[in-house]
Motif scaffolding. Structure first.
Motif, PDB file in Angstrom:
ATOM      1  N   THR A 340       0.861  -1.176   0.000  1.00  0.00           N
ATOM      2  CA  THR A 340       0.000   0.000   0.000  1.00  0.00           C
ATOM      3  C   THR A 340       0.898   1.228   0.000  1.00  0.00           C
ATOM      4  N   PHE A 341       0.727   2.084  -0.991  1.00  0.00           N
ATOM      5  CA  PHE A 341       1.583   3.275  -1.046  1.00  0.00           C
ATOM      6  C   PHE A 341       0.810   4.520  -0.645  1.00  0.00           C
ATOM      7  N   PHE A 342       1.571   5.496  -0.165  1.00  0.00           N
ATOM      8  CA  PHE A 342       1.048   6.804   0.193  1.00  0.00           C
ATOM      9  C   PHE A 342       1.578   7.830  -0.800  1.00  0.00           C
ATOM     10  N   ASN A 343       0.747   8.764  -1.179  1.00  0.00           N
ATOM     11  CA  ASN A 343       1.145   9.815  -2.114  1.00  0.00           C
ATOM     12  C   ASN A 343       1.908  10.894  -1.349  1.00  0.00           C
ATOM     13  N   PHE A 344       3.201  11.005  -1.619  1.00  0.00           N
ATOM     14  CA  PHE A 344       4.038  11.947  -0.887  1.00  0.00           C
ATOM     15  C   PHE A 344       3.785  13.397  -1.284  1.00  0.00           C
ATOM     16  N   LYS A 345       2.961  13.618  -2.283  1.00  0.00           N
ATOM     17  CA  LYS A 345       2.570  14.980  -2.646  1.00  0.00           C
ATOM     18  C   LYS A 345       1.201  15.358  -2.070  1.00  0.00           C
ATOM     19  N   ASP A 346       0.579  14.434  -1.367  1.00  0.00           N
ATOM     20  CA  ASP A 346      -0.753  14.674  -0.819  1.00  0.00           C
ATOM     21  C   ASP A 346      -0.663  15.522   0.452  1.00  0.00           C
ATOM     22  N   PRO A 347      -1.564  16.492   0.641  1.00  0.00           N
ATOM     23  CA  PRO A 347      -1.480  17.367   1.826  1.00  0.00           C
ATOM     24  C   PRO A 347      -1.769  16.657   3.147  1.00  0.00           C
ATOM     25  N   ILE A 348      -2.461  15.517   3.122  1.00  0.00           N
ATOM     26  CA  ILE A 348      -2.786  14.805   4.357  1.00  0.00           C
ATOM     27  C   ILE A 348      -1.699  13.804   4.735  1.00  0.00           C
ATOM     28  N   VAL A 349      -1.317  12.917   3.807  1.00  0.00           N
ATOM     29  CA  VAL A 349      -0.382  11.837   4.149  1.00  0.00           C
ATOM     30  C   VAL A 349       1.017  12.059   3.592  1.00  0.00           C
ATOM     31  N   GLY A 350       1.217  13.100   2.785  1.00  0.00           N
ATOM     32  CA  GLY A 350       2.504  13.310   2.148  1.00  0.00           C
ATOM     33  C   GLY A 350       3.469  14.143   2.971  1.00  0.00           C
ATOM     34  N   GLY A 351       4.729  14.194   2.487  1.00  0.00           N
ATOM     35  CA  GLY A 351       5.730  15.036   3.121  1.00  0.00           C
ATOM     36  C   GLY A 351       6.644  14.280   4.061  1.00  0.00           C
ATOM     37  N   PHE A 352       7.699  14.977   4.515  1.00  0.00           N
ATOM     38  CA  PHE A 352       8.734  14.347   5.344  1.00  0.00           C
ATOM     39  C   PHE A 352       8.832  14.957   6.733  1.00  0.00           C
ATOM     40  N   SER A 353       7.887  15.793   7.128  1.00  0.00           N
ATOM     41  CA  SER A 353       7.914  16.318   8.492  1.00  0.00           C
ATOM     42  C   SER A 353       7.648  15.173   9.474  1.00  0.00           C
ATOM     43  N   ASN A 354       8.096  15.342  10.717  1.00  0.00           N
ATOM     44  CA  ASN A 354       7.992  14.255  11.696  1.00  0.00           C
ATOM     45  C   ASN A 354       6.553  13.802  11.922  1.00  0.00           C
ATOM     46  N   ASP A 355       5.606  14.751  11.904  1.00  0.00           N
ATOM     47  CA  ASP A 355       4.215  14.359  12.135  1.00  0.00           C
ATOM     48  C   ASP A 355       3.681  13.505  10.994  1.00  0.00           C
ATOM     49  N   LYS A 356       4.129  13.777   9.739  1.00  0.00           N
ATOM     50  CA  LYS A 356       3.677  12.966   8.600  1.00  0.00           C
ATOM     51  C   LYS A 356       4.340  11.585   8.617  1.00  0.00           C
ATOM     52  N   LEU A 357       5.621  11.536   9.024  1.00  0.00           N
ATOM     53  CA  LEU A 357       6.278  10.239   9.175  1.00  0.00           C
ATOM     54  C   LEU A 357       5.536   9.392  10.205  1.00  0.00           C
ATOM     55  N   ALA A 358       5.157  10.032  11.308  1.00  0.00           N
ATOM     56  CA  ALA A 358       4.445   9.308  12.371  1.00  0.00           C
ATOM     57  C   ALA A 358       3.085   8.818  11.887  1.00  0.00           C
TER      58      ALA A 358
END
Length: 601
Positions: A340-358
Motif C-alpha cells: 500500500t503506497f502513500f502519495n508523498f505529494k498529498d497534503p494529508i499523508v505526504g511530506g517528510f515532516s515528523n508528524d507525517k512520518l508518524a
C-alpha cells in the motif's frame, strides 16, 4: 466497444483465413481446433508494449510480440535463452558493449501497414523500438529501463522534449545496426541487468511503419513477430488470439530442471510449436464467477482463490472429488509483493515532516496483515518482509521489518505527534482540521473484504477512512499523475533482480513506475550506487539500506507474496508456472481425446 482486428487485414489474408478468425465452427473435413480458455480478473487496457504497465495487457503483448532474449521454460532458477537473437549476446570485456546477431527469415504478422508484402525483421527494427521507449510522446512507464544508459540517446531525448518531436533518423552512437542482422548497444556504464532488461516485454520489437500507420490508435493494433496474433477484442469482456500464419516453427526442446519436469518433458519433447490454435480470454472480475466457470469446464486452468476449503484437505492435498476429475494442483510462491503506497505529494499523508512520518507509520502498524492472510487469502500467502520478494536476487531472509503490526504503539505514536481526538472520537490533524484517509479501491467482492479490514484496522487507531471506488485503468492513470492519496497495488518480477522492485521507490521514476511519488535523497543515493554494482554482498547491503530508509519514511505498507495454487485440467499438457513469463501458451498442448472424456459427462 467491439474491435475485430482481423478486419483490417482482410485484403491480404483472404476470405478463408477471415472465416477462421471470426468463427470457431470447423468444416466437416477440418481437424477440431485446440482452444485454450482462461480468465483475467480485470480488463486489459492497451497493447502498445512500450506504454502499458498492467500485468494483463502485458501478458497478451508477451504472446504477440518478441524480444531479443527470453527465459528457459523449465529452468529454475530462471535462465536467459535466445529468442529473436541467434544466441546470447557478445559482451565486451568492459561490460559496456552488447552485440546481438538477429535470426534471419523472421517475419512480422501480416498487416495492411505492409501493403501486402511480407516484412522481415531486421536490426533497424530494434534501433527504432529501443528509441521509442524514450520518446516523450509515448509516455512510457518503462523509461527507467534505458534512461541514462545508452551512449548518445539522452541528447536525442532532450531535443525531443524541447522540439516536441522525436527524430528517429538521428543516429545514436549507442544504438547501431551494424548490418541487416547485427544489432549493437553501447552503454554509458556496465549494467549487470541488461540481459534481463532486453528480455522484458516493453523492449519488444515493433515495426515503425505499423506505428506510423495506426498513429494514436497503435495500442489497439498489436503487430509483432510472435506465435499469436490478436484477432478479437471486446473491451471489458473478452479477447481472442490465433496462431500466427507467419510465425516460424520451432521445436519444444527444454531439459530437466526439477524432478517433476520429467512427465512434462516426455509429453512435449520434439513437438512443433505452437500447438494450441486459439486462446480465448474472458474478463471475469468476480472471483466466484471465475470459479464457477472452471467448475463448468469453461476454463482450462484456474486459481483456487478464496475457495481453498472446497479444493484442499487439511493436509493441503487435493480432495478426492478433484482427483477423480483428473485435476492437477500446481503450487508456488509468486515472485511478487503487494503493498500500500502513500502519495508523498498529498497534503494529508505526504511530506517528510515528523508528524507525517508518524502518521504513515502508525497507519502501517495498525493494519492487520495476519488477518488478511488468514481470512481473506485463506492462508495462501506469506508476509512480505522487504520490497524484494523471496526468490529474487537481493532478498534477505534474515531481515526483520521495522513497521510490524502493533496498534497499541501506533496509537501512542499518533498521541505523541498531536493527532488528537474530536468530540466524536476521531483523530484530527495536529492543527485541528479533520483527518480523513481516502483510499482508492475496486468494486469486486474481494476488494470489499479488503475495505472492511482496512476500516476495522483504522478504527483501532480512531482514524477515519473513506474508499474511492473506480476502474483499475483509471486508478493507474491517476497514480502516475500523483493524484491518489492511498492505493494497494502488486508488483510481479519483470526480471529476477532486486533492482526491478527498488526502482518503484526511486525518485526520478515518479510519474512512471513510482506511483507513490516518493522522493528521498537518501534512498536515491543508495539506489544509484547499487545500479553500478554487480550481484554481491556489498550490493545486497545497499538493498537493506534502501529497505530500512523506506520503512523509516513510511513510504509503503508491505503486504504479502501470494501463494499461487492453480488447478489444471487433465487435457492441458505441458503446463508449468513460470516465475517471470506469463503467456507460456506456446509451450503447451491440448489433448482433445482426454478433454472429450470429461466434457461429455
Amino acid at each position: 466497444m467491439r474491435i475485430h482486428l482481423a478486419e483490417t487485414r482482410k485484403a491480404i489474408r483472404g476470405l478463408a483465413l477471415m472465416a477462421l478468425f471470426f468463427s470457431t465452427v470447423a468444416f466437416a473435413d477440418d481437424p477440431p481446433q485446440k482452444i485454450l480458455r482462461l480468465a483475467f480478473p480485470t480488463a486489459v487496457t492497451n497493447f502498445d508494449p512500450a506504454y502499458v504497465s498492467d500485468l494483463y495487457s502485458s501478458t497478451v503483448n508477451e504472446a504477440v510480440f518478441e524480444r531479443l532474449l527470453t527465459y528457459d521454460y523449465l529452468a529454475r532458477p530462471v535462465k536467459l535463452i535466445p529468442m529473436l537473437a541467434e544466441s546470447l549476446p557478445d559482451i565486451s570485456q568492459d561490460g559496456k558493449v552488447y552485440t546481438f546477431r538477429i535470426k534471419k527469415n523472421v517475419f512480422f504478422q501480416d498487416d495492411p501497414a505492409f501493403s501486402g508484402n511480407p516484412r522481415e525483421l531486421t536490426a533497424d527494427d530494434f534501433v527504432y523500438s529501443f528509441k521509442r521507449v524514450l520518446d516523450p510522446k509515448v509516455r512510457s512507464s518503462w523509461t527507467f529501463l534505458l534512461d541514462g544508459k545508452i551512449q548518445g540517446l539522452d541528447a536525442v531525448v532532450e531535443q525531443a522534449r524541447q522540439s516536441g518531436t522525436f527524430d528517429y533518423k538521428t543516429p545514436v552512437d549507442g544504438l547501431r545496426a551494424i548490418d541487416r542482422y547485427t544489432f549493437q548497444v553501447r552503454l554509458n556504464a556496465p549494467d549487470y541487468n541488461f540481459g534481463y532488461i532486453v528480455a522484458h516485454t516493453p523492449l519488444s520489437v515493433m515495426a515503425q511503419e505499423v506505428v506510423e500507420y495506426y498513429g494514436d490508435d497503435i495500442g489497439s493494433h498489436p503487430v509483432g513477430t510472435g506465435a499469436y496474433l490478436l484477432t478479437q477484442w471486446v473491451r471489458g469482456s473478452k479477447l481472442a488470439l490465433e496462431k500466427s500464419p507467419s510465425y516460424r516453427k520451432i521445436k519444444w526442446d527444454f531439459d530437466l530442471s526439477e524432478i517433476d519436469d520429467d512427465p512434462l518433458i516426455q509429453a512435449m519433447k520434439g513437438k512443433e510449436l505452437p500447438l494450441i490454435d486459439r486462446v480465448e480470454i474472458s474478463i471475469i472480475e468476480e472471483e466466484q464467477s471465475s470459479w464457477l466457470a472452471f467448475k463448468r469446464y469453461e476454463l482450462d486452468f484456474s486459481g483456487i482463490g478464496s475457495f481453498r476449503d472446497e479444493v484442499l484437505t487439511p493436509k493441503r492435498t487435493l480432495k478426492p472429488l478433484w482427483e477423480k476429475e483428473g485435476v492437477r494442483l500446481v503450487r508456488n510462491i509468486i515472485p511478487e509483493i503487494t503493498y500500500t503506497f502513500f502519495n508523498f505529494k498529498d497534503p494529508i499523508v505526504g511530506g517528510f515532516s515528523n508528524d507525517k512520518l508518524a502518521l504513515r507509520r502508525a497507519i502501517i502498524m495498525a493494519y492487520n496483515r495476519d488477518e488478511e492472510i488468514r481470512v481473506i487469502r485463506k492462508g495462501q500467502a506469506i508476509p512480505a518482509t522487504m520490497p524484494i520478494p523471496v526468490g529474487v536476487i537481493g532478498h534477505d531472509d534474515r531481515y526483520r521489518p521495522l513497521n510490524r503490526y502493533d496498534p497499541i504503539t501506533a496509537n501512542k505514536l499518533l498521541d505523541a505527534f498531536d493527532y488528537k481526538k474530536d468530540a466524536h472520537g476521531w483523530r484530527t490533524m495536529p492543527d485541528g482540521t479533520p483527518l480523513v484517509l481516502k483510499m482508492s479501491t475496486g468494486t469486486t467482492a474481494i476488494e470489499r473484504q479488503f475495505n472492511e479490514l482496512w476500516k476495522k484496522s483504522m478504527d483501532a487507531i480512531a482514524v477515519k477512512i473513506e474508499f474511492i471506488p473506480g476502474k483499475f485503468a483509471d486508478h493507474v492513470k491517476a497514480a502516475r499523475a500523483c493524484q491518489l492519496q492511498m492505493w494497494s497495488a502488486a508488483w510481479t518480477a519483470d526480471y529476477p533482480d532486486g533492482d526491478n522492485f527498488m526502482q518503484l521507490l526511486y525518485g526520478p521514476n515518479t510519474g512512471e513506475s513510482n506511483n507513490g511519488c516518493y522522493q528521498s535523497a537518501a534512498f536515491d543515493e543508495f539506489y544509484q550506487k547499487a545500479q553500478r554494482m554487480p550481484d554481491s554482498p556489498e550490493r545486497n547491503r545497499l538493498f537493506l539500506e534502501m529497505t530500512r530508509q523506506m520503512e523509516v519514511d513510511g513510504a509503503w505498507g508491505l503486504g504479502v507474496s501470494r501463494e499461487r495454487n492453480t488447478l489444471v485440467r487433465p487435457w492441458l499438457i505441458g503446463y508449468k508456472s513460470h516465475p517471470i513469463l506469463s503467456a507460456t501458451w506456446q509451450y503447451m498442448d491440448i489433448d482433445l481425446a482426454i478433454k472429450s472424456q470429461y466434457t461429455r459427462r
